[in-house]
Design a protein around this motif. Structure first.
Motif, mmCIF file in Angstrom:
data_model
loop_
_atom_site.group_PDB
_atom_site.id
_atom_site.type_symbol
_atom_site.label_atom_id
_atom_site.label_comp_id
_atom_site.label_asym_id
_atom_site.label_seq_id
_atom_site.Cartn_x
_atom_site.Cartn_y
_atom_site.Cartn_z
ATOM 1 N N PHE A 182 0.832 -1.202 0.000
ATOM 2 C CA PHE A 182 0.000 0.000 0.000
ATOM 3 C C PHE A 182 0.866 1.251 0.000
ATOM 4 C CE2 PHE A 182 -2.156 3.399 2.368
ATOM 5 C CZ PHE A 182 -3.243 3.597 1.529
ATOM 6 N N ALA A 183 1.876 1.287 0.848
ATOM 7 C CA ALA A 183 2.716 2.483 0.951
ATOM 8 C C ALA A 183 3.503 2.730 -0.335
ATOM 9 C CB ALA A 183 3.678 2.334 2.133
ATOM 10 N N TYR A 184 4.106 1.684 -0.883
ATOM 11 C CA TYR A 184 4.909 1.860 -2.098
ATOM 12 C C TYR A 184 4.050 1.975 -3.350
ATOM 13 C CZ TYR A 184 8.922 0.862 0.819
ATOM 14 O OH TYR A 184 9.883 0.907 1.796
ATOM 15 N N GLY A 185 2.764 1.674 -3.236
ATOM 16 C CA GLY A 185 1.857 1.820 -4.367
ATOM 17 C C GLY A 185 1.679 3.265 -4.807
ATOM 18 N N PHE A 186 1.967 4.212 -3.911
ATOM 19 C CA PHE A 186 1.873 5.618 -4.302
ATOM 20 C C PHE A 186 2.970 5.990 -5.296
ATOM 21 C CE2 PHE A 186 -0.520 5.609 -0.339
ATOM 22 C CZ PHE A 186 -1.633 6.343 -0.711
ATOM 23 N N PHE A 187 4.062 5.243 -5.283
ATOM 24 C CA PHE A 187 5.146 5.485 -6.240
ATOM 25 C C PHE A 187 5.010 4.603 -7.471
ATOM 26 C CE2 PHE A 187 6.933 6.323 -1.998
ATOM 27 C CZ PHE A 187 7.162 7.671 -2.144
ATOM 28 N N PHE A 188 4.466 3.407 -7.297
ATOM 29 C CA PHE A 188 4.321 2.450 -8.393
ATOM 30 C C PHE A 188 2.983 1.739 -8.200
ATOM 31 C CE2 PHE A 188 5.737 -1.484 -10.677
ATOM 32 C CZ PHE A 188 5.979 -0.877 -11.896
ATOM 33 N N PRO A 189 1.893 2.247 -8.800
ATOM 34 C CA PRO A 189 0.537 1.741 -8.524
ATOM 35 C C PRO A 189 0.314 0.254 -8.815
ATOM 36 C CG PRO A 189 0.408 3.867 -9.586
ATOM 37 C CD PRO A 189 1.856 3.449 -9.631
ATOM 38 N N ILE A 190 1.209 -0.380 -9.559
ATOM 39 C CA ILE A 190 1.068 -1.819 -9.794
ATOM 40 C C ILE A 190 1.106 -2.577 -8.461
ATOM 41 C CG2 ILE A 190 2.154 -3.812 -10.913
ATOM 42 C CD1 ILE A 190 0.843 -1.881 -12.873
ATOM 43 N N PHE A 191 1.815 -2.027 -7.471
ATOM 44 C CA PHE A 191 1.877 -2.675 -6.160
ATOM 45 C C PHE A 191 0.490 -2.770 -5.524
ATOM 46 C CE2 PHE A 191 6.548 -1.349 -5.471
ATOM 47 C CZ PHE A 191 6.981 -2.489 -6.123
ATOM 48 N N TRP A 192 -0.393 -1.828 -5.812
ATOM 49 C CA TRP A 192 -1.747 -1.892 -5.278
ATOM 50 C C TRP A 192 -2.490 -3.102 -5.853
ATOM 51 C CZ3 TRP A 192 -2.694 3.978 -6.150
ATOM 52 C CH2 TRP A 192 -2.178 4.698 -5.066
ATOM 53 N N ILE A 193 -2.270 -3.388 -7.118
ATOM 54 C CA ILE A 193 -2.916 -4.555 -7.734
ATOM 55 C C ILE A 193 -2.408 -5.831 -7.080
ATOM 56 C CG2 ILE A 193 -3.197 -5.840 -9.893
ATOM 57 C CD1 ILE A 193 -2.989 -3.097 -11.335
ATOM 58 N N VAL A 194 -1.112 -5.905 -6.823
ATOM 59 C CA VAL A 194 -0.545 -7.062 -6.127
ATOM 60 C C VAL A 194 -1.119 -7.144 -4.707
ATOM 61 C CG1 VAL A 194 1.590 -8.107 -5.297
ATOM 62 C CG2 VAL A 194 1.552 -6.977 -7.521
ATOM 63 N N GLY A 195 -1.291 -6.001 -4.066
ATOM 64 C CA GLY A 195 -1.867 -5.976 -2.730
ATOM 65 C C GLY A 195 -3.298 -6.485 -2.698
ATOM 66 N N VAL A 196 -4.055 -6.197 -3.745
ATOM 67 C CA VAL A 196 -5.438 -6.681 -3.823
ATOM 68 C C VAL A 196 -5.456 -8.205 -3.936
ATOM 69 C CG1 VAL A 196 -7.512 -6.683 -5.268
ATOM 70 C CG2 VAL A 196 -6.360 -4.544 -4.757
ATOM 71 N N ALA A 197 -4.451 -8.780 -4.584
ATOM 72 C CA ALA A 197 -4.388 -10.241 -4.732
ATOM 73 C C ALA A 197 -4.265 -10.935 -3.383
ATOM 74 C CB ALA A 197 -3.217 -10.615 -5.636
ATOM 75 N N ILE A 198 -3.773 -10.241 -2.374
ATOM 76 C CA ILE A 198 -3.631 -10.832 -1.040
ATOM 77 C C ILE A 198 -4.992 -11.157 -0.433
ATOM 78 C CG2 ILE A 198 -2.881 -10.284 1.320
ATOM 79 C CD1 ILE A 198 -0.460 -8.935 0.082
ATOM 80 N N ILE A 199 -6.026 -10.426 -0.841
ATOM 81 C CA ILE A 199 -7.376 -10.714 -0.338
ATOM 82 C C ILE A 199 -7.776 -12.145 -0.692
ATOM 83 C CG2 ILE A 199 -9.829 -10.135 -0.589
ATOM 84 C CD1 ILE A 199 -8.982 -7.238 -1.036
ATOM 85 N N PHE A 200 -7.376 -12.605 -1.860
ATOM 86 C CA PHE A 200 -7.809 -13.910 -2.358
ATOM 87 C C PHE A 200 -6.830 -15.037 -2.038
ATOM 88 C CE2 PHE A 200 -9.410 -10.570 -5.193
ATOM 89 C CZ PHE A 200 -10.751 -10.693 -4.901
ATOM 90 N N SER A 201 -5.681 -14.726 -1.465
ATOM 91 C CA SER A 201 -4.701 -15.769 -1.156
ATOM 92 C C SER A 201 -4.714 -16.066 0.344
ATOM 93 C CB SER A 201 -3.309 -15.333 -1.599
ATOM 94 O OG SER A 201 -2.884 -14.223 -0.856
ATOM 95 N N PRO A 202 -4.667 -17.353 0.708
ATOM 96 C CA PRO A 202 -4.663 -17.694 2.138
ATOM 97 C C PRO A 202 -3.284 -17.439 2.745
ATOM 98 C CG PRO A 202 -4.506 -19.677 0.815
ATOM 99 C CD PRO A 202 -4.697 -18.535 -0.146
ATOM 100 N N LEU A 203 -3.265 -17.218 4.039
ATOM 101 C CA LEU A 203 -2.016 -17.000 4.763
ATOM 102 C C LEU A 203 -1.549 -18.354 5.295
ATOM 103 C CD1 LEU A 203 0.040 -14.991 5.920
ATOM 104 C CD2 LEU A 203 -1.438 -14.751 7.900
ATOM 105 N N ARG A 204 -0.431 -18.854 4.756
ATOM 106 C CA ARG A 204 0.106 -20.146 5.170
ATOM 107 C C ARG A 204 1.500 -19.942 5.746
ATOM 108 N NH1 ARG A 204 -2.148 -21.902 -0.132
ATOM 109 N NH2 ARG A 204 -0.209 -21.038 -0.900
#
Length: 115
Positions: A38-60
């Protein structure tokens, strides 16, 4: 005439208790990948898309994660981390949606002004 703040019984109100360091970075929330994305997404917005993918991935966790703790403690830590990850992943989603809305508004305005 000086009025003093009193309760219904005539006793003085108690002031709130302040902590020594109410710093914004002094929270007890675990630092997660989604928070950095989220923080680095302000410099490179692609990171926000990767961050959204975390919603759908389980924490193992790995098998050697927090080996010195009991199983209940590990589950509690894992639940706290997942809650923190979901909070920051949702913020990534809100940020990318806001960016897309902003781009759509700007492009639409530009096209309408050019006519």
């Amino acid at each position: 005439m000086l009025l003093r703040p009193t309760c219904a019984r005539g006793s003085f109100e108690k002031l709130p208790v302040y902590t020594a360091c109410p710093c914004p970075g002094a929270d007890d929330e675990p630092t997660t990948l989604a928070r950095y994305l989220f923080a680095y997404g302000f410099f490179f917005p692609i990171f926000w898309i990767v961050g959204v993918a975390i919603i759908f991935s389980p924490l193992r966790p790995t098998p050697e994660w927090e080996t010195g703790k009991s199983e209940g403690e590990r589950q509690r830590l894992l639940a706290e981390m997942r809650a923190s990850e979901l909070k920051w992943a949702k913020r990534c989603l809100y940020a990318i949606v806001a960016l897309l809305v902003l781009v759509i508004v700007l492009v639409t305005t530009f096209v309408l002004v050019k006519r």
